[in-house]
Design a protein around this motif. Structure first.
Motif, short mmCIF file in Angstrom:
data_model
loop_
_atom_site.label_atom_id
_atom_site.label_comp_id
_atom_site.label_asym_id
_atom_site.label_seq_id
_atom_site.Cartn_x
_atom_site.Cartn_y
_atom_site.Cartn_z
N VAL A 44 16.51 -5.33 -6.20
CA VAL A 44 17.82 -4.95 -5.76
C VAL A 44 17.92 -4.23 -4.39
O VAL A 44 18.88 -4.33 -3.60
CB VAL A 44 18.62 -4.25 -6.95
N SER A 45 17.05 -3.32 -4.58
CA SER A 45 16.92 -2.26 -3.33
C SER A 45 16.36 -2.89 -2.24
O SER A 45 16.54 -2.45 -1.12
CB SER A 45 16.37 -0.93 -3.75
N ASP A 46 15.56 -3.69 -2.50
CA ASP A 46 14.52 -4.21 -1.36
C ASP A 46 13.55 -3.34 -0.84
O ASP A 46 13.47 -3.20 0.38
CB ASP A 46 15.29 -5.11 -0.41
N ASP A 47 13.23 -2.13 -1.51
CA ASP A 47 12.51 -1.18 -1.15
C ASP A 47 11.19 -0.71 -1.67
O ASP A 47 11.14 -0.72 -3.03
CB ASP A 47 13.46 0.05 -1.28
N VAL A 48 10.00 -0.88 -0.96
CA VAL A 48 8.78 -0.77 -1.38
C VAL A 48 8.71 0.63 -2.59
O VAL A 48 7.91 0.60 -3.26
CB VAL A 48 7.69 -0.81 -0.43
N LEU A 49 9.51 1.51 -1.97
CA LEU A 49 9.36 2.74 -2.92
C LEU A 49 9.76 2.49 -4.43
O LEU A 49 9.50 3.56 -5.36
CB LEU A 49 10.24 4.04 -2.34
N ASP A 50 10.36 1.42 -4.55
CA ASP A 50 11.03 1.17 -6.02
C ASP A 50 10.03 0.34 -6.87
O ASP A 50 10.23 -0.40 -7.89
CB ASP A 50 12.18 0.37 -5.95
N THR A 51 8.81 0.11 -6.36
CA THR A 51 7.66 -0.77 -7.01
C THR A 51 6.23 -0.15 -6.57
O THR A 51 6.20 0.84 -6.21
CB THR A 51 7.66 -2.23 -6.32
N VAL A 52 5.33 -1.01 -6.79
CA VAL A 52 3.96 -0.53 -6.69
C VAL A 52 3.64 -1.08 -5.26
O VAL A 52 3.63 -2.35 -5.34
CB VAL A 52 3.02 -1.06 -7.68
N HIS A 53 2.99 -0.40 -4.38
CA HIS A 53 2.64 -0.79 -3.19
C HIS A 53 1.24 -1.40 -3.50
O HIS A 53 0.21 -0.69 -3.59
CB HIS A 53 2.66 0.46 -2.27
N TYR A 54 1.19 -2.75 -3.52
CA TYR A 54 -0.06 -3.35 -4.00
C TYR A 54 -1.06 -3.13 -2.61
O TYR A 54 -2.34 -3.37 -3.29
CB TYR A 54 0.14 -4.67 -4.39
N GLY A 55 -0.90 -3.02 -1.67
CA GLY A 55 -1.88 -2.66 -0.72
C GLY A 55 -2.44 -1.42 -0.87
O GLY A 55 -3.78 -1.24 -0.87
N LEU A 107 -2.58 0.24 -3.85
CA LEU A 107 -3.48 0.02 -5.18
C LEU A 107 -4.66 -0.69 -4.70
O LEU A 107 -5.74 -0.17 -5.41
CB LEU A 107 -2.66 -0.57 -6.19
N ALA A 108 -4.60 -1.80 -4.13
CA ALA A 108 -5.98 -2.57 -3.59
C ALA A 108 -6.98 -1.56 -3.07
O ALA A 108 -8.16 -1.56 -3.37
CB ALA A 108 -5.54 -3.72 -2.69
N GLU A 109 -6.49 -0.59 -2.14
CA GLU A 109 -7.54 0.16 -1.64
C GLU A 109 -8.10 1.29 -2.61
O GLU A 109 -9.27 1.51 -2.53
CB GLU A 109 -6.75 1.19 -0.24
N GLN A 110 -6.97 1.67 -3.76
CA GLN A 110 -7.50 2.62 -4.45
C GLN A 110 -8.79 1.57 -5.61
O GLN A 110 -9.66 2.36 -5.89
CB GLN A 110 -6.72 3.08 -5.47
N VAL A 111 -8.36 0.66 -5.83
CA VAL A 111 -9.58 0.01 -6.51
C VAL A 111 -10.80 -0.26 -5.81
O VAL A 111 -11.82 -0.21 -6.34
CB VAL A 111 -8.70 -1.50 -6.96
N ALA A 112 -10.77 -0.86 -4.39
CA ALA A 112 -11.90 -1.12 -3.86
C ALA A 112 -12.70 0.46 -3.64
O ALA A 112 -13.96 0.43 -3.79
CB ALA A 112 -11.60 -1.48 -2.46
N ALA A 113 -12.24 1.45 -3.51
CA ALA A 113 -12.78 2.71 -3.48
C ALA A 113 -13.30 3.07 -4.85
O ALA A 113 -14.38 3.63 -4.87
CB ALA A 113 -11.65 3.83 -3.17
N ILE A 114 -12.84 2.69 -5.95
CA ILE A 114 -13.50 2.90 -7.09
C ILE A 114 -14.65 1.94 -7.50
O ILE A 114 -15.70 2.61 -7.77
CB ILE A 114 -12.38 2.71 -8.43
N LEU A 115 -14.47 0.66 -6.76
CA LEU A 115 -15.49 -0.02 -7.00
C LEU A 115 -17.00 0.14 -6.19
O LEU A 115 -18.00 0.23 -6.40
CB LEU A 115 -15.12 -1.43 -6.67
#
Length: 122
Positions: A44-55, A57-65
């Motif tokens: 509805v808002s078309d705003d990334v702040l209202d969802t998960v910024h998958y980029g 999260l991907a960086e967090q996952v890579a850092a854990i790996l």
């Protein structure tokens, strides 16, 4: 009913494993992450702040790996699940962690562990 955001094939070089040579030489690990959440507000808002910024999260996952070594894939997958659930909008997560170069003595295509976690009730 919930929506899903799926990240497939996040790759990083890490030093996880029970054997000394795995900790010393390292290998590639691959993660697939499926988030269960509602994307209605973001749609509805078309705003990334209202969802998960998958980029992010991907960086967090890579850092854990690539981060602190663990003996088990289960431990690394748990760390990834914890990072995903840190996003308040995420209700549940499934993490599949692949170790395609695992030290297995017979021919194989891949080895993976899949865990599913939900947000703990407050």
């Amino acid at each position: 009913m919930s929506d899903e955001i799926t990240l497939t094939g996040i790759r990083a070089f890490g030093y996880h494993g029970v054997y000394a040579h795995e900790r010393r030489e390292g290998q590639e690990f691959i993660a697939d992450v499926v988030l269960s959440l509602s994307t209605r507000a973001a749609a509805v808002s078309d705003d990334v702040l209202d969802t998960v910024h998958y980029g992010e999260l991907a960086e967090q996952v890579a850092a854990i790996l690539a981060g602190e070594p663990a003996n088990l894939l289960e431990t690394v997958a748990e760390r990834i699940a914890h990072a995903a659930l840190a996003w308040p909008i995420v209700d549940a997560v499934a993490v599949t962690l692949h170790k395609p170069s695992a030290p297995i003595e017979v021919p194989f295509g891949d080895v993976s562990v899949t865990i599913r976690r939900t947000r703990e009730p407050a």
